[in-house]
Design a protein around this motif. Structure first.
Motif, PDB file in Angstrom:
ATOM      1  N   LEU A 178       0.825  -1.195   0.000  1.00  0.00           N
ATOM      2  CA  LEU A 178       0.000   0.000   0.000  1.00  0.00           C
ATOM      3  C   LEU A 178       0.868   1.258   0.000  1.00  0.00           C
ATOM      4  N   ASP A 179       1.981   1.227   0.727  1.00  0.00           N
ATOM      5  CA  ASP A 179       2.900   2.366   0.735  1.00  0.00           C
ATOM      6  C   ASP A 179       3.492   2.617  -0.653  1.00  0.00           C
ATOM      7  N   GLU A 180       3.853   1.553  -1.367  1.00  0.00           N
ATOM      8  CA  GLU A 180       4.385   1.702  -2.722  1.00  0.00           C
ATOM      9  C   GLU A 180       3.329   2.264  -3.666  1.00  0.00           C
ATOM     10  N   LEU A 181       2.102   1.805  -3.520  1.00  0.00           N
ATOM     11  CA  LEU A 181       1.013   2.300  -4.353  1.00  0.00           C
ATOM     12  C   LEU A 181       0.720   3.771  -4.040  1.00  0.00           C
ATOM     13  N   ALA A 182       0.748   4.135  -2.757  1.00  0.00           N
ATOM     14  CA  ALA A 182       0.528   5.532  -2.363  1.00  0.00           C
ATOM     15  C   ALA A 182       1.624   6.433  -2.920  1.00  0.00           C
ATOM     16  N   ALA A 183       2.866   5.975  -2.904  1.00  0.00           N
ATOM     17  CA  ALA A 183       3.974   6.755  -3.462  1.00  0.00           C
ATOM     18  C   ALA A 183       3.777   6.961  -4.962  1.00  0.00           C
ATOM     19  N   PHE A 184       3.288   5.929  -5.653  1.00  0.00           N
ATOM     20  CA  PHE A 184       2.997   6.034  -7.084  1.00  0.00           C
ATOM     21  C   PHE A 184       1.932   7.101  -7.340  1.00  0.00           C
ATOM     22  N   VAL A 185       0.855   7.079  -6.568  1.00  0.00           N
ATOM     23  CA  VAL A 185      -0.236   8.055  -6.738  1.00  0.00           C
ATOM     24  C   VAL A 185       0.271   9.467  -6.452  1.00  0.00           C
ATOM     25  N   GLN A 186       1.066   9.634  -5.396  1.00  0.00           N
ATOM     26  CA  GLN A 186       1.611  10.953  -5.068  1.00  0.00           C
ATOM     27  C   GLN A 186       2.493  11.474  -6.199  1.00  0.00           C
ATOM     28  N   GLU A 187       3.314  10.609  -6.778  1.00  0.00           N
ATOM     29  CA  GLU A 187       4.178  11.017  -7.891  1.00  0.00           C
ATOM     30  C   GLU A 187       3.340  11.423  -9.101  1.00  0.00           C
ATOM     31  N   ALA A 188       2.286  10.668  -9.395  1.00  0.00           N
ATOM     32  CA  ALA A 188       1.405  11.012 -10.513  1.00  0.00           C
ATOM     33  C   ALA A 188       0.748  12.372 -10.279  1.00  0.00           C
ATOM     34  N   MET A 189       0.344  12.651  -9.058  1.00  0.00           N
ATOM     35  CA  MET A 189      -0.269  13.939  -8.746  1.00  0.00           C
ATOM     36  C   MET A 189       0.747  15.074  -8.869  1.00  0.00           C
ATOM     37  N   ARG A 190       1.982  14.843  -8.423  1.00  0.00           N
ATOM     38  CA  ARG A 190       3.041  15.850  -8.570  1.00  0.00           C
ATOM     39  C   ARG A 190       3.303  16.170 -10.033  1.00  0.00           C
ATOM     40  N   GLU A 191       3.199  15.167 -10.876  1.00  0.00           N
ATOM     41  CA  GLU A 191       3.416  15.340 -12.314  1.00  0.00           C
ATOM     42  C   GLU A 191       2.179  15.907 -13.010  1.00  0.00           C
ATOM     43  N   GLU A 192       1.142  16.194 -12.235  1.00  0.00           N
ATOM     44  CA  GLU A 192      -0.106  16.787 -12.722  1.00  0.00           C
ATOM     45  C   GLU A 192      -0.804  15.935 -13.778  1.00  0.00           C
ATOM     46  N   ILE A 193      -0.747  14.625 -13.584  1.00  0.00           N
ATOM     47  CA  ILE A 193      -1.499  13.725 -14.453  1.00  0.00           C
ATOM     48  C   ILE A 193      -2.955  13.788 -13.993  1.00  0.00           C
ATOM     49  N   PRO A 194      -3.895  13.989 -14.918  1.00  0.00           N
ATOM     50  CA  PRO A 194      -5.298  14.150 -14.527  1.00  0.00           C
ATOM     51  C   PRO A 194      -5.857  12.920 -13.823  1.00  0.00           C
ATOM     52  N   GLY A 195      -6.789  13.164 -12.930  1.00  0.00           N
ATOM     53  CA  GLY A 195      -7.396  12.079 -12.161  1.00  0.00           C
ATOM     54  C   GLY A 195      -8.206  11.101 -12.988  1.00  0.00           C
ATOM     55  N   ASP A 196      -8.602  11.490 -14.200  1.00  0.00           N
ATOM     56  CA  ASP A 196      -9.390  10.591 -15.031  1.00  0.00           C
ATOM     57  C   ASP A 196      -8.517   9.764 -15.990  1.00  0.00           C
ATOM     58  N   ALA A 197      -7.188   9.838 -15.828  1.00  0.00           N
ATOM     59  CA  ALA A 197      -6.277   9.049 -16.672  1.00  0.00           C
ATOM     60  C   ALA A 197      -6.410   7.569 -16.315  1.00  0.00           C
ATOM     61  N   THR A 198      -6.308   6.715 -17.318  1.00  0.00           N
ATOM     62  CA  THR A 198      -6.422   5.271 -17.118  1.00  0.00           C
ATOM     63  C   THR A 198      -5.105   4.700 -16.605  1.00  0.00           C
ATOM     64  N   VAL A 199      -5.198   3.876 -15.573  1.00  0.00           N
ATOM     65  CA  VAL A 199      -4.035   3.242 -14.959  1.00  0.00           C
ATOM     66  C   VAL A 199      -3.900   1.833 -15.528  1.00  0.00           C
ATOM     67  N   THR A 200      -2.679   1.464 -15.927  1.00  0.00           N
ATOM     68  CA  THR A 200      -2.392   0.129 -16.434  1.00  0.00           C
ATOM     69  C   THR A 200      -1.626  -0.642 -15.362  1.00  0.00           C
ATOM     70  N   VAL A 201      -2.037  -1.887 -15.129  1.00  0.00           N
ATOM     71  CA  VAL A 201      -1.438  -2.703 -14.079  1.00  0.00           C
ATOM     72  C   VAL A 201      -1.028  -4.056 -14.645  1.00  0.00           C
ATOM     73  N   ILE A 202       0.135  -4.527 -14.219  1.00  0.00           N
ATOM     74  CA  ILE A 202       0.546  -5.907 -14.476  1.00  0.00           C
ATOM     75  C   ILE A 202       0.466  -6.612 -13.133  1.00  0.00           C
ATOM     76  N   ALA A 203      -0.320  -7.682 -13.086  1.00  0.00           N
ATOM     77  CA  ALA A 203      -0.559  -8.390 -11.826  1.00  0.00           C
ATOM     78  C   ALA A 203       0.096  -9.770 -11.835  1.00  0.00           C
ATOM     79  N   THR A 204       0.256 -10.317 -10.635  1.00  0.00           N
ATOM     80  CA  THR A 204       0.772 -11.679 -10.483  1.00  0.00           C
ATOM     81  C   THR A 204      -0.398 -12.657 -10.600  1.00  0.00           C
ATOM     82  N   TRP A 205      -0.098 -13.941 -10.578  1.00  0.00           N
ATOM     83  CA  TRP A 205      -1.155 -14.958 -10.609  1.00  0.00           C
ATOM     84  C   TRP A 205      -2.050 -14.854  -9.383  1.00  0.00           C
TER      85      TRP A 205
END
Length: 71
Positions: free
Chosen positions: A32-59
């Motif tokens: 959760l901390d890593e995900l929160a850091a990702f969101v904070q970085e995206a907000m700092r870069e002024e990426i709009p909140g309606d941008a689509t997030v792409t995820v690669i997941a494990t099994w």
């Protein structure tokens, strides 16, 4: 975490910005901390909140990598 590059091109047009993050522990996935850091970085870069997030997941459906691109 972000791709380097100017916010605007020489001709005045804006460029797309991309923020990427990967789990430190690939086996157990992103915390959760890593995900929160990702969101904070995206907000700092002024990426709009309606941008689509792409995820690669494990099994196990945990997040291995996450990426978002916006203008």
């Amino acid at each position: 975490m972000t791709d380097p590059g100017p916010a605007e091109e020489a001709d005045g047009m804006t460029t797309e910005k991309t923020v990427k993050a990967a789990a430190e522990d690939r086996r157990h996935g992103m915390t959760l901390d890593e995900l929160a850091a990702f969101v904070q970085e995206a907000m700092r870069e002024e990426i709009p909140g309606d941008a689509t997030v792409t995820v690669i997941a494990t099994w196990r459906s945990t997040i291995r990598k996450v990426e978002v691109t916006g203008k």
